[in-house]
Enzyme design. Structure first.
Site, PDB file in Angstrom:
ATOM      1  N   GLU A  44     126.532  81.709  66.902  1.00 16.98           N
ATOM      2  CA  GLU A  44     128.083  80.756  67.480  1.00 16.98           C
ATOM      3  C   GLU A  44     126.797  81.313  68.920  1.00 16.98           C
ATOM      4  OE1 GLU A  44     132.228  82.971  69.002  1.00 16.98           O
ATOM      5  OE2 GLU A  44     130.844  84.091  67.447  1.00 16.98           O
ATOM      6  N   ASP A 106     122.590  97.042  75.083  1.00 11.70           N
ATOM      7  CA  ASP A 106     122.932  96.863  76.485  1.00 11.70           C
ATOM      8  C   ASP A 106     123.655  98.331  77.130  1.00 11.70           C
ATOM      9  OD1 ASP A 106     124.362  96.074  78.673  1.00 11.70           O
ATOM     10  OD2 ASP A 106     126.710  96.043  77.714  1.00 11.70           O
ATOM     11  N   ASP A 108     124.422 100.274  81.494  1.00  4.08           N
ATOM     12  CA  ASP A 108     124.747  99.347  81.770  1.00  4.08           C
ATOM     13  C   ASP A 108     125.438 100.697  83.070  1.00  4.08           C
ATOM     14  OD1 ASP A 108     126.724  98.458  84.104  1.00  4.08           O
ATOM     15  OD2 ASP A 108     127.845  97.029  82.784  1.00  4.08           O
TER      16      ASP A 108
END
Length: 413
Positions: A44, A106, A108
């Site tokens: 995807e 991830d 941040d």
């Protein structure tokens, strides 16, 4: 610095995708040697277009089809998802479930707003970036040494953080139980915003946490005491002393710190008091280590790691807010990585033009070897990092293809 404005994306992206986006290595990576032909075709992709138009469940049969669509619609952002049991665009017609997905992380910078003082929100500078340096070192070492993963890609997010892609086959095949287990193993901080103390250690300290402390300790004074000035105001002192579980010792430290002027003096005073008075207090046995971890240990968004259907920004795409390229970097050289100098899309176009003009002055209209456009720019070194990562994977793919009787000629690299 190049004058970048978000409105310029529509003009510059067609040039970028046609001349600079590293399609070849990108396809070689996500096809994983074509040992399983579903790896790319059933992957995807999602595209964010101008005006925040969001297209999910995009899929492509091959590199040519992928490149053609990219050049046609010029998405402002590209995200990569999982490999499914059928082409995502046929999800309503067939059984649709995840087959595999890279193990991703991830980190941040906004999640460090409770401990950084130089910036906040989306702003990032070379001072607070050192939190990312520590995070990269800790997570990379844990993934390699504790789990045995080898094929790990680190990418600057383009704005305020880093992404980590673990691409070993064993990592890609992890199920919905294993992924949360790894994420939680790497999650040392716990508790919500209303909980002051988020790290509690048991002695002896676990080897993985001690290894993290070995990365933190040489940088703690520079990052937290000097750059972030974590004891520089009364409010910061109160936040710091709230981490001390013993009431008597906490009050003594707070009073002593208020009589001093700098974070350096206050930190040294705390260490002196801790060494002389708190060793007998069982609930303070690992206090210094707990404080260092609370201020510097990686703040992972574990939902990104846990979710098989979660999407993550593609390497080398352009961050739509900053115009910066999401560049891969070498974790061994993370100390030298500077997010403030990462090129924007407009910078790259300018660099190509400058290179061509210079070569024309030198060679005139004489025949000259064709140089790929990315080699004319400052992103060249980042492409080399990515190429090396892909080559290391290819060595494994070739072995698998020989094993199952697929010739080198049929491999779609």
């Amino acid at each position: 610095m190049s004058n970048y404005h978000p409105d310029s994306l529509s003009t510059l992206l067609p040039i970028y995708y046609k001349r600079l986006f590293p399609h070849g290595p990108f396809f070689r990576w996500l096809s994983y040697g074509n040992v399983d032909t579903r790896c790319f075709a059933n992957r995807e992709f999602s595209f964010t277009l101008e005006h925040d138009i969001y297209l999910r469940y995009q899929s492509f049969s091959n590199q040519e089809e992928f490149e053609k669509e990219i050049a046609k619609i010029c998405p402002h952002k590209i995200d990569i998802g999982a490999v499914y049991s059928c082409r995502p665009k046929y999800r309503n017609q067939y059984v649709f479930q995840v087959i595999e997905k890279e193990l991703v992380f991830d980190i941040d910078m906004t999640d460090y707003d409770d401990v950084r003082t130089c910036c906040s929100g989306a702003d990032v500078c070379t001072k607070c970036w050192k939190f990312m340096v520590i995070a990269c070192k800790i997570i990379d070492a844990a993934l390699r040494e504790d789990f045995g993963f080898q094929h790990i890609l680190w990418v600057f997010s383009g704005r305020r953080g880093v992404h980590c892609w673990v691409c070993d086959e064993s990592a890609r095949k992890l199920n919905n139980l294993a992924r949360p287990a790894i994420a939680e193993y790497l999650q040392v901080l716990s508790g919500g915003e209303n909980q002051a103390k988020k790290v509690t250690l048991i002695s002896p300290i676990h080897p993985s946490i001690q290894r993290a402390l070995n990365f933190i300790e040489p940088l703690f004074d520079e990052v937290c005491i000097k750059d972030q000035d974590i004891l520089g105001t009364d409010d910061r002192i109160r936040k710091f002393t709230a981490l001390i579980p013993d009431d008597e010792f906490r009050n003594s430290v707070g009073t002593a710190m208020l009589s001093l002027r700098s974070s350096k003096e206050r930190w040294q005073k705390f260490l002196q008091m801790y060494q002389s008075t708190s060793q007998q207090k069982r609930n303070c046995k690992c206090l210094v280590e707990e404080i260092k971890l609370q201020y510097t240990y990686p703040r992972l968004d574990i939902h990104v790691t846990k979710g098989m259907n979660h999407l993550l920004k593609s390497p080398f795409c352009v961050h739509p807010k900053t115009g910066k390229i999401c560049v891969p970097f070498n974790p061994k050289a993370v100390d030298k990585f500077d997010p403030t100098t990462v090129p924007t899309i407009s910078t790259l176009i300018e660099e190509v033009g400058e290179y061509d003009d210079k070569q024309k002055k030198i060679l005139g209209d004489a025949d000259k070897a064709r140089v790929k456009d990315y080699k004319k720019t400052s992103v060249y070194k980042n492409v080399n990092v990515f190429e090396e990562f892909v080559r290391n994977l290819e060595a494994i793919w070739k072995g698998k293809n020989v094993k199952i009787g697929i010739s080198d000629q049929s491999m779609e690299f």
